[in-house]
Design an enzyme around this catalytic site. Structure first.
Site, short mmCIF file in Angstrom:
data_model
loop_
_atom_site.label_atom_id
_atom_site.label_comp_id
_atom_site.label_asym_id
_atom_site.label_seq_id
_atom_site.Cartn_x
_atom_site.Cartn_y
_atom_site.Cartn_z
N PRO A 2 0.94 -13.63 -4.32
CA PRO A 2 0.74 -14.23 -3.18
C PRO A 2 0.05 -13.72 -1.82
CG PRO A 2 3.10 -13.85 -3.42
CD PRO A 2 2.27 -12.96 -4.15
N GLU A 3 -1.21 -13.95 -1.75
CA GLU A 3 -1.86 -13.64 -0.70
C GLU A 3 -2.18 -15.18 -0.06
OE1 GLU A 3 -5.25 -10.68 -0.82
OE2 GLU A 3 -4.41 -9.83 -2.33
N HIS A 90 17.14 -15.43 -10.12
CA HIS A 90 16.30 -15.34 -8.87
C HIS A 90 15.71 -16.46 -8.23
CE1 HIS A 90 16.30 -11.27 -10.45
NE2 HIS A 90 15.59 -11.53 -11.47
N ARG A 109 11.82 -9.87 -6.89
CA ARG A 109 11.96 -8.68 -6.02
C ARG A 109 12.51 -8.90 -4.65
NH1 ARG A 109 6.25 -5.36 -6.52
NH2 ARG A 109 7.38 -3.74 -5.64
N ARG A 152 -13.73 1.69 16.25
CA ARG A 152 -12.79 2.11 15.40
C ARG A 152 -13.15 3.09 14.41
NH1 ARG A 152 -8.01 -1.47 15.72
NH2 ARG A 152 -7.12 0.31 14.67
#
Length: 270
Positions: A2-3, A90, A109, A152
């Site tokens: 998942p992004e 799960h 997880r 930066r």
DNA sequence: CCGACAACCTGACGGC
DNA sequence: TGCCGTCAGGTTGTCG
């Protein structure tokens, strides 16, 4: 998995199943994900009608007619299973709609999370309040990013993973976008050549949009009654392709930064 | 400010 | 067959 594009794909898959539906039954089976479900999650959701679904960065949003929004994060291994034949170890949260559809939030997880927050105050949800703009939204412009990177010295890869600068990118799509823009992942954010910096916002957008498109084709598999995912066909140019040729012919390289793999082409990216 | 690292947790995979 | 080390899409905090 998942992004941002995967969360977007998930939300699009959930929308036809949940929108307008009353949550007939809510079962919190294993509340201790990254942080625990709100203790009153079940009572606040049971009987509520879902008025809409949305996404903020990598978070999915489920609005209800009670004025609450359920905010879910899929962590590293989370996904929603549609109409699972059996509920397993799960499956931490199970919803059942008035139409008889069942959804199970499955996350081996347990790096994901589920929370509730008043819909009207969502921008003040602490995580969201600290976030930068959506990479596919109108505020993520070349001018904005150039200003955010100016001066930066940190590596551009780390800066793009910083959700305060832009919210929703993860390891895969940062690698892909930097490759597309021709920028070395270790390049200091404030020292990117003009031409390559010009290419960065369009590259990020293009990568995410292409991934959402690909997710769209996976969606049909995802929504299949069997519920099992047919995983994404990888069309990445560098991610996970160490040693294989870049489009230019040079081998894709891998390095480790902050414990995470970075894939890049030393010939194309400067 | 920056980079490195650890922690959270389980499963998959490769090597032996 | 089994054991062990390594790795994985994220987030958050600490340390030097």
């Amino acid at each position: 998995m998942p992004e941002l594009p995967e969360v977007e794909t998930t939300v699009r898959g959930l929308r036809p199943v949940l929108e307008g539906q009353t949550l007939w039954h809510v079962e919190a089976r294993r509340p201790d994900l990254r942080f625990a479900f709100p203790p009153d999650l079940r009572q606040r959701l049971t009987g509520a009608r879902v008025t809409g679904l949305g996404r903020r960065a990598k978070y999915g949003l489920v609005d209800t007619d009670r004025g609450d929004t359920m905010i879910f994060h899929l962590g590293m291994s989370g996904r929603w299973r549609l109409d699972p034949e059996t509920i397993g170890t799960h499956d931490h949260l199970v919803l059942e709609t008035g139409a008889g559809r069942r959804l199970a939030l499955n996350d081996p997880r347990r790096f994901g999370s589920v929370d509730l927050f008043p819909t009207a105050d969502l921008p003040a949800y602490p995580v969201f309040a600290a976030m930068g703009p959506e990479p596919l939204g109108p505020d993520f412009t070349h001018g904005y990013l150039a200003a955010a990177l100016e001066g930066r010295s940190a590596a551009i890869k780390a800066l793009l993973l910083d959700q305060r600068i832009v919210a929703g990118l993860g390891n895969i799509y940062v690698c892909e976008a930097l490759h597309m823009a021709g920028i070395a992942p270790t390049r200091a954010g404030g020292r990117i050549a003009r031409k390559r910096l010009d290419a960065l916002v369009p590259a990020i957008r293009a990568v995410l949009e292409a991934a959402i498109e690909a997710g769209g084709s996976t969606l049909r598999d995802y929504a299949r009654p069997s519920g099992e995912l047919g995983y994404f066909a990888k069309q990445w140019r560098v991610y996970g392709r160490e040693g294989q040729p870049c489009l230019c012919g040079a081998p894709v390289r891998r390095r480790v930064d902050g414990g995470r793999s970075t894939f890049y082409c030393a010939a194309c990216q400067r």
